[in-house]
Design an enzyme around this catalytic site. Structure first.
Site, short mmCIF file in Angstrom:
data_model
loop_
_atom_site.label_atom_id
_atom_site.label_comp_id
_atom_site.label_asym_id
_atom_site.label_seq_id
_atom_site.Cartn_x
_atom_site.Cartn_y
_atom_site.Cartn_z
NE ARG A 48 -3.82 -2.18 0.29
CZ ARG A 48 -3.53 -3.41 -0.15
NH1 ARG A 48 -2.42 -3.64 -0.82
NH2 ARG A 48 -4.37 -4.40 0.04
CB SER A 88 -8.93 -1.67 4.66
OG SER A 88 -9.41 -2.92 4.27
CD GLU A 94 -5.89 0.67 2.45
OE1 GLU A 94 -5.74 -0.30 3.21
OE2 GLU A 94 -6.46 0.58 1.35
C1 LIG Z 1 -15.60 -0.28 -0.54
C2 LIG Z 1 -14.15 -0.04 -0.81
C3 LIG Z 1 -13.28 -1.11 -0.97
C4 LIG Z 1 -11.92 -0.89 -1.23
N1 LIG Z 1 -11.10 -1.97 -1.39
C5 LIG Z 1 -9.78 -1.80 -1.64
C6 LIG Z 1 -8.91 -2.91 -1.83
O1 LIG Z 1 -9.32 -4.07 -1.79
N2 LIG Z 1 -7.59 -2.67 -2.07
C7 LIG Z 1 -7.10 -1.40 -2.16
O2 LIG Z 1 -5.89 -1.26 -2.40
N3 LIG Z 1 -7.90 -0.32 -1.99
C8 LIG Z 1 -9.21 -0.50 -1.74
N4 LIG Z 1 -10.04 0.60 -1.56
C9 LIG Z 1 -9.46 1.94 -1.60
C10 LIG Z 1 -9.64 2.64 -2.99
O3 LIG Z 1 -10.55 1.96 -3.78
C11 LIG Z 1 -8.31 2.72 -3.71
O4 LIG Z 1 -7.38 3.43 -2.95
C12 LIG Z 1 -8.44 3.42 -5.08
O5 LIG Z 1 -7.23 3.34 -5.78
C13 LIG Z 1 -8.88 4.87 -4.94
O6 LIG Z 1 -9.02 5.41 -6.25
P1 LIG Z 1 -9.64 6.84 -6.48
O7 LIG Z 1 -9.57 7.10 -7.92
O8 LIG Z 1 -11.01 6.88 -5.83
O9 LIG Z 1 -8.65 7.76 -5.69
P2 LIG Z 1 -8.95 8.73 -4.46
O10 LIG Z 1 -9.47 7.92 -3.32
O11 LIG Z 1 -9.73 9.90 -4.96
O12 LIG Z 1 -7.48 9.21 -4.15
C14 LIG Z 1 -6.56 8.38 -3.46
C15 LIG Z 1 -5.21 9.09 -3.50
O13 LIG Z 1 -4.71 9.07 -4.84
C16 LIG Z 1 -4.53 10.39 -5.33
N5 LIG Z 1 -4.93 10.37 -6.74
C17 LIG Z 1 -6.09 9.89 -7.27
N6 LIG Z 1 -6.06 10.00 -8.61
C18 LIG Z 1 -4.86 10.57 -8.94
C19 LIG Z 1 -4.22 10.94 -10.14
N7 LIG Z 1 -4.80 10.78 -11.34
N8 LIG Z 1 -2.98 11.50 -10.08
C20 LIG Z 1 -2.36 11.68 -8.88
N9 LIG Z 1 -2.91 11.35 -7.71
C21 LIG Z 1 -4.14 10.79 -7.73
C22 LIG Z 1 -5.40 11.29 -4.45
O14 LIG Z 1 -4.91 12.62 -4.42
C23 LIG Z 1 -5.25 10.56 -3.11
O15 LIG Z 1 -4.04 10.90 -2.51
C24 LIG Z 1 -11.41 0.41 -1.31
C25 LIG Z 1 -12.29 1.51 -1.15
C26 LIG Z 1 -13.63 1.29 -0.92
C27 LIG Z 1 -14.55 2.45 -0.76
#
Ligand SMILES: Cc1cc2nc3c(=O)[nH]c(=O)nc-3n(C[C@H](O)[C@H](O)[C@H](O)COP(=O)(O)OP(=O)(O)OC[C@H]3O[C@@H](n4cnc5c(N)ncnc54)[C@H](O)[C@@H]3O)c2cc1C
Length: 340
Positions: A145, A228, A325
């Site tokens: 992570r 998580s 996380e």
């Molecule tokens: C129900 C649920 C289940 C999940 N299960 C998992 C799992 O099994 N494994 C896991 O690893 N994660 C899991 N996650 C966490 C999440 O899905 C991941 O972290 C995912 O990658 C977030 O993507 P996002 O586009 O929503 O980013 P955001 O949550 O909007 O951003 C996360 C981070 O990335 C940065 N970011 C986003 N896009 C960009 C970009 N284009 N350029 C630069 N920085 C950027 C943001 O600034 C922030 O720091 C889960 C979340 C939920 C709600």
């Protein structure tokens, strides 16, 4: 590229919580990202990356197939497209919410698979130079992570595009016993072709994730979470041996640099079972997953109070301080400012 003002962020978060963005802009192209950065820089505004909408997805068939996707593409659309083609490499990452651009930031992972294993390159925009820069997987310094984008280069790069390399004609290897059981329940992989096996693993992962409310579903209140909330701590071998002297039956997995202990187990043992409601009562522990903190109609303050309550409880009981996380962005910890 319309610039909007005073935009509530809660609808953009899976928790349904968040303050207000003074300015908010969605960028569909690299040039729009650059223009938004110039605009922010001229006004000395800190920039937080929440919504990059650069699209485009290309599946390239061949002996080692590849997929290239824009940062704004829904991650599971990529996994689905790969699984439909019977290619192996990301099937265990089925159902993870979010965009392609978010995946390298924390090296998303599930059921023993991580994006680091298939990622070939990440094309980014450097916020300090506003030049495009491409990183290989090795450059990204991926860990559990973790990546350079969360550490030395936190806030510096905006991900524009990710390229993954998959394998073909290969039956997926399943490392997690829980997933092995789920796959066996669907008939197992032994007697089917690799392409079918990939699709079956995806189905098993999605079924497992749904049973834990880990697939977004507006009808399931447990999915108003960030997934998580705590990472699994990795203890040194000595620290783990010490812990085992005081507690029996601690589940553990080997990990780089030591022993990984499931944070969910620590949370439950410290007195926060599934369904626990925080003292503010606007937030609680998911009824299906001890690591997911859920917004039960409260505020960000309720959720963060619960997170601290759980973290302090675990620290008191086990002497282990859990790490969050998700990233917490607040007026007291504003996003890093990188633009010139
Ligand atoms: C129900 C649920 C289940 C999940 N299960 C998992 C799992 O099994 N494994 C896991 O690893 N994660 C899991 N996650 C966490 C999440 O899905 C991941 O972290 C995912 O990658 C977030 O993507 P996002 O586009 O929503 O980013 P955001 O949550 O909007 O951003 C996360 C981070 O990335 C940065 N970011 C986003 N896009 C960009 C970009 N284009 N350029 C630069 N920085 C950027 C943001 O600034 C922030 O720091 C889960 C979340 C939920 C709600």
């Amino acid at each position: 590229m319309p610039l909007r003002e005073h935009v509530p962020l809660a609808p953009y978060t899976t928790l349904g919580l968040g303050g207000e963005a003074r300015y908010f802009v969605e960028c569909d192209t690299e040039d729009q990202v650059r223009a938004a950065l110039v605009h922010a820089s001229a006004r000395h505004l800190p920039v937080y990356v929440l919504r990059i909408t650069v699209g485009g997805i290309e599946f390239r068939d061949g002996p080692t197939p590849e997929v290239r996707a824009g940062a704004g593409v829904d991650w599971d659309t990529v996994v689905q497209g790969v699984a439909e083609r019977g290619w192996t490499g990301v099937e265990c990452l089925s159902g993870i919410p979010g965009t392609v651009g978010g995946t390298p930031i924390q090296n998303v992972g599930a059921y023993g698979q991580e994006i680091a294993e298939t990622l070939v390159s990440v094309a980014c925009l450097d916020r300090t130079t506003r030049e495009r820069q491409t990183f290989t997987a090795e450059d990204c310094a991926f860990g559990y992570r973790d990546s350079r984008f969360k550490r030395a280069d936190r806030g510096r790069y905006i991900v524009l595009e990710v390229t993954l390399q998959l394998a073909r004609d290969r039956t997926p290897r399943i490392r997690y016993p829980e997933l092995q059981r789920a796959v066996a329940g669907l008939g197992g992989l032994e007697t089917i072709a690799p392409t079918e096996a990939v699709r079956l693993v995806r189905e098993a992962v999605l079924t497992l994730r749904r049973s834990k409310s880990m697939v977004l579903d507006p009808a399931d209140p447990n999915t108003r979470s960030a997934g998580s909330f705590f990472t699994n701590p990795v203890l040194s071998v000595d620290a783990f041996a010490d812990l085992e002297k005081r507690w029996t039956g601690i589940p553990s997995f080997p990990a780089d640099g030591g022993v990984k202990v499931p944070a969910a187990w620590l949370v439950e043992q410290a007195g926060f079972p599934k369904g626990y409601r925080g003292t503010g009562r606007g937030a609680g522990v998911s009824t299906r997953h001890a690591l997911a903190l859920v917004n039960l109609g409260g505020t960000s303050a309720d959720l963060l109070a619960l997170a601290e309550e759980v973290r302090s409880g675990v620290e008191r009981q086990f002497g282990i301080r859990l790490a969050y996380e998700p990233e917490v962005v607040s007026p007291s910890s504003p996003p890093p400012s990188r633009s010139r």
